[in-house]
Every structure is written in structure tokens, then in C-alpha cells.
Design a protein around this motif. Structure first.
Motif, PDB file in Angstrom:
ATOM      1  N   ARG A  65       0.833  -1.221  -0.103  1.00  0.00           N
ATOM      2  CA  ARG A  65       0.074  -0.052  -0.030  1.00  0.00           C
ATOM      3  C   ARG A  65       0.884   1.420   0.038  1.00  0.00           C
ATOM      4  O   ARG A  65       0.526   2.312   0.432  1.00  0.00           O
ATOM      5  N   ALA A  66       1.946   1.053  -0.410  1.00  0.00           N
ATOM      6  CA  ALA A  66       2.950   2.203  -0.168  1.00  0.00           C
ATOM      7  C   ALA A  66       2.950   3.218  -1.370  1.00  0.00           C
ATOM      8  O   ALA A  66       2.784   2.577  -2.350  1.00  0.00           O
ATOM      9  N   GLY A  67       3.439   4.312  -1.189  1.00  0.00           N
ATOM     10  CA  GLY A  67       3.583   5.203  -2.252  1.00  0.00           C
ATOM     11  C   GLY A  67       4.854   5.578  -2.578  1.00  0.00           C
ATOM     12  O   GLY A  67       5.124   6.255  -3.610  1.00  0.00           O
ATOM     13  N   ILE A  68       5.800   5.152  -1.868  1.00  0.00           N
ATOM     14  CA  ILE A  68       7.423   4.987  -1.900  1.00  0.00           C
ATOM     15  C   ILE A  68       7.874   3.940  -1.537  1.00  0.00           C
ATOM     16  O   ILE A  68       7.547   3.365  -0.605  1.00  0.00           O
ATOM     17  N   ALA A  69       8.788   3.394  -2.387  1.00  0.00           N
ATOM     18  CA  ALA A  69       9.658   2.221  -1.991  1.00  0.00           C
ATOM     19  C   ALA A  69      10.961   2.539  -2.391  1.00  0.00           C
ATOM     20  O   ALA A  69      11.601   2.977  -3.223  1.00  0.00           O
ATOM     21  N   VAL A  70      11.946   2.056  -1.536  1.00  0.00           N
ATOM     22  CA  VAL A  70      13.521   2.085  -1.696  1.00  0.00           C
ATOM     23  C   VAL A  70      13.770   0.472  -1.758  1.00  0.00           C
ATOM     24  O   VAL A  70      13.404  -0.136  -1.005  1.00  0.00           O
ATOM     25  N   ALA A  71      14.752   0.172  -2.699  1.00  0.00           N
ATOM     26  CA  ALA A  71      15.312  -1.177  -2.849  1.00  0.00           C
ATOM     27  C   ALA A  71      16.886  -1.082  -2.867  1.00  0.00           C
ATOM     28  O   ALA A  71      17.325  -0.066  -3.430  1.00  0.00           O
ATOM     29  N   VAL A  72      17.358  -2.284  -2.281  1.00  0.00           N
ATOM     30  CA  VAL A  72      19.058  -2.216  -2.209  1.00  0.00           C
ATOM     31  C   VAL A  72      19.320  -3.830  -2.693  1.00  0.00           C
ATOM     32  O   VAL A  72      18.583  -4.623  -2.172  1.00  0.00           O
ATOM     33  N   THR A  73      20.429  -4.098  -3.567  1.00  0.00           N
ATOM     34  CA  THR A  73      20.759  -5.259  -3.888  1.00  0.00           C
ATOM     35  C   THR A  73      22.340  -4.934  -3.953  1.00  0.00           C
ATOM     36  O   THR A  73      22.752  -4.233  -4.553  1.00  0.00           O
ATOM     37  N   GLY A  74      23.192  -5.905  -3.482  1.00  0.00           N
ATOM     38  CA  GLY A  74      24.588  -5.574  -3.452  1.00  0.00           C
ATOM     39  C   GLY A  74      25.446  -6.726  -2.942  1.00  0.00           C
ATOM     40  O   GLY A  74      24.911  -7.590  -2.372  1.00  0.00           O
TER      41      GLY A  74
END
Length: 155
Positions: free
Chosen positions: A89-98
Motif C-alpha cells: 500500500r506504499a506510495g514510495i519504495a526503496v530497494a537495495v541489492t549488493g
């Protein structure tokens, strides 16, 4: 270091909820956001997708993208952020892969982290080379940078 309470206040002011999609940080970003009392009104959920299978199953990452670019890529970071938005239900998402380390390769060195930030304006990605700082330090630097990206996107 970004103040997480400030990020939460910015999200409240914009009327958006936050989702995280995390690989190398294993949920540390969501943990930092939810360390703040009262965060449940703006933190919707966190996806910890450490394996490729989890990325596919939980976030809808396309196997073709993994095959073409590998898990540590801006393409995957973008799909992770978009998947988190689509499945929350988010309006903003942050993603990380490393690659937190130890290890890595000539093509994907230790300390390389790809970030994605998605919202109504689309998805933006970037890669940061933190270098071989050691696992804990790379993860801490990744969390700090992801929080900075969230703050910037919400400002």
C-alpha cells in the motif's frame, strides 16, 4: 546520518506509506524506520529478498532480467522497487541489492550496491561503490544511503 523521524514526518506530510525491498541489508532499513515509535502509520512493509527465488516470488522480478544483468544491478534494483510498490500500500519504495562482502568478483566487487527508489514519478536507480569496507560497514553505509534517498525523494 539521516534522521529517520524526519523521513517519517515527510512521509506523513505527503500522505504516503513506505515499503522497503532489501537484499544485502537483510531488513536493516525497515528496522531503522520502525525503530521510531509511531512509525506504523507510514511504514507499510519490508520485503527481505535475499535469494533470487525470493526476489522472483515476492517482488515479481523477471528471471530474464536476472539472467541478463545479475542480482546486483540497477535493473534488478528498479524491478525490486517497482515490485514493492505493486505488492504493498506504499506510495514510495526503496530497494537495495549488493555485495556486502567478504568477497565479490572482478565484475561485481565487494562494496558495490545498487539502489532503486520508486514512487508516483517513476523509478530512479544508482550504483554506489562503497569499497571493501567489511560486511558490517558496507551494510551500515547502504542503510544510511537508502535513508538519504528516501528523504530526498520525500522532500
Amino acid at each position: 546520518m539521516t534522521d529517520t523521524a524526519e523521513i517519517l514526518q515527510l512521509a506523513r506530510a505527503r500522505g504516503v506509506m513506505i515499503a522497503t525491498a532489501e537484499s544485502c541489508t537483510g531488513g536493516l532499513i525497515a528496522g531503522r524506520l520502525t525503530d521510531v515509535a509511531g512509525s506504523s502509520d507510514v511504514v507499510d512493509r519490508g520485503f527481505v529478498t535475499y535469494s533470487n527465488a525470493a526476489k522472483i516470488e515476492m517482488l515479481g522480478i523477471r528471471p530474464e532480467t536476472l539472467e541478463a544483468h545479475g542480482a546486483v544491478s540497477e535493473e534488478i534494483a528498479a524491478e525490486m522497487a517497482q515490485g514493492a510498490l505493486a505488492r504493498s500500500r506504499a506510495g514510495i519504495a526503496v530497494a537495495v541489492t549488493g555485495i556486502a562482502g567478504p568477497g565479490g568478483s572482478e565484475h561485481k566487487p565487494e562494496g558495490r550496491v545498487c539502489f532503486g527508489i520508486g514512487d508516483a514519478r517513476g523509478c530512479r536507480t544508482e550504483t554506489v561503490e562503497f569499497g571493501p569496507l567489511g560486511r558490517a560497514q558496507v551494510r551500515a553505509a547502504t542503510v544510511a544511503h537508502a535513508l538519504d534517498l528516501l528523504k530526498s525523494a520525500l522532500s
